[in-house]
Design an enzyme around this catalytic site. Structure first.
Site, PDB file in Angstrom:
ATOM      1  N   GLN A  22       0.839  -1.223   0.076  1.00  0.00           N
ATOM      2  CA  GLN A  22       0.127   0.111  -0.123  1.00  0.00           C
ATOM      3  C   GLN A  22       0.714   1.207  -0.215  1.00  0.00           C
ATOM      4  O   GLN A  22       1.007   1.894   1.086  1.00  0.00           O
ATOM      5  CB  GLN A  22      -0.900  -0.083   1.246  1.00  0.00           C
ATOM      6  CG  GLN A  22      -1.860   1.087   1.357  1.00  0.00           C
ATOM      7  CD  GLN A  22      -3.038   0.681   0.690  1.00  0.00           C
ATOM      8  OE1 GLN A  22      -3.659  -0.349   0.265  1.00  0.00           O
ATOM      9  NE2 GLN A  22      -3.656   1.901  -0.133  1.00  0.00           N
ATOM     10  N   PHE A  23       1.448   1.619  -1.138  1.00  0.00           N
ATOM     11  CA  PHE A  23       2.178   2.781  -1.194  1.00  0.00           C
ATOM     12  C   PHE A  23       1.635   4.170  -0.877  1.00  0.00           C
ATOM     13  O   PHE A  23       2.094   5.171  -0.557  1.00  0.00           O
ATOM     14  CB  PHE A  23       3.065   2.741  -2.540  1.00  0.00           C
ATOM     15  CG  PHE A  23       2.109   3.447  -3.660  1.00  0.00           C
ATOM     16  CD1 PHE A  23       1.920   4.870  -4.009  1.00  0.00           C
ATOM     17  CD2 PHE A  23       1.205   2.586  -4.469  1.00  0.00           C
ATOM     18  CE1 PHE A  23       1.035   5.347  -5.097  1.00  0.00           C
ATOM     19  CE2 PHE A  23       0.526   3.067  -5.543  1.00  0.00           C
ATOM     20  CZ  PHE A  23       0.420   4.376  -5.864  1.00  0.00           C
ATOM     21  N   THR A  24       0.296   4.232  -0.992  1.00  0.00           N
ATOM     22  CA  THR A  24      -0.518   5.279  -0.804  1.00  0.00           C
ATOM     23  C   THR A  24      -0.633   5.733   0.838  1.00  0.00           C
ATOM     24  O   THR A  24      -0.697   6.835   1.041  1.00  0.00           O
ATOM     25  CB  THR A  24      -1.801   5.389  -1.179  1.00  0.00           C
ATOM     26  OG1 THR A  24      -2.801   3.952  -0.608  1.00  0.00           O
ATOM     27  CG2 THR A  24      -1.960   5.142  -2.621  1.00  0.00           C
TER      28      THR A  24
END
Length: 160
Positions: free
Chosen positions: A87-89
């Site tokens: 989950q880079f966000t």
């Protein structure tokens, strides 16, 4: 050791009754009772950050024991499952304008390798058949039935 910039590895840990990841209409991973863990990898993360997050997520006491004492047992003691989702966000900066800025996240190629090593670490420290995984870089649909709800925010700067 803390990273140069102090940007921590992040995990959003959710106690669930069930969870699954679907990509292009196909379920790629699913679990029953256990933990859904969203994993964010920063550009400065190290092996020590991954080890800390791994140790914490497997040892956090998020369930009652047999005597119904709350916050007494962890995912491994209960033989529950873990579903990891990249989950880079989690690194979105939103202080300027309305478009999120993700420059604190690790670059995709480096992050894929780091994340894959993290998944293998969790499997090795627990049980490979109890650890599921989303699909790195894919547009995923994540379904879950939160239990509680219990949601814990964790970052590797807490290891200091």
């Amino acid at each position: 050791t803390q990273s140069t910039w102090g940007i921590p590895m992040k995990a959003v840990i959710q106690r669930v009754l069930s969870a699954s990841v679907t990509v292009d209409g196909e379920i790629v991973s699913s679990i029953g009772k256990g933990l859904l863990v969203l994993i964010g990898v920063s550009r400065d993360d190290t092996e020590a950050d991954a080890q800390f997050i791994c140790r914490k997520l497997l040892n956090l006491r998020l369930w009652p024991n047999a005597e119904d004492k709350p916050w007494a047992t962890n995912v491994t003691q209960n033989n529950f499952e873990v579903l990891l989702v990249s989950q880079f966000t989690l690194y979105a900066l939103t202080n300027k304008g309305t478009k999120p800025d993700f420059h604190l996240a690790m670059s995709p190629d480096s992050a894929r390798d780091f994340y894959d090593r993290f998944v293998q670490m969790v499997k090795a420290k627990y049980s490979a058949d109890k650890v599921g995984n989303g699909m790195f870089g894919a547009m995923m649909k994540v379904d879950l039935c939160n239990d509680g709800p219990v949601t814990i925010l964790l970052d590797s700067n807490e290891k200091s």
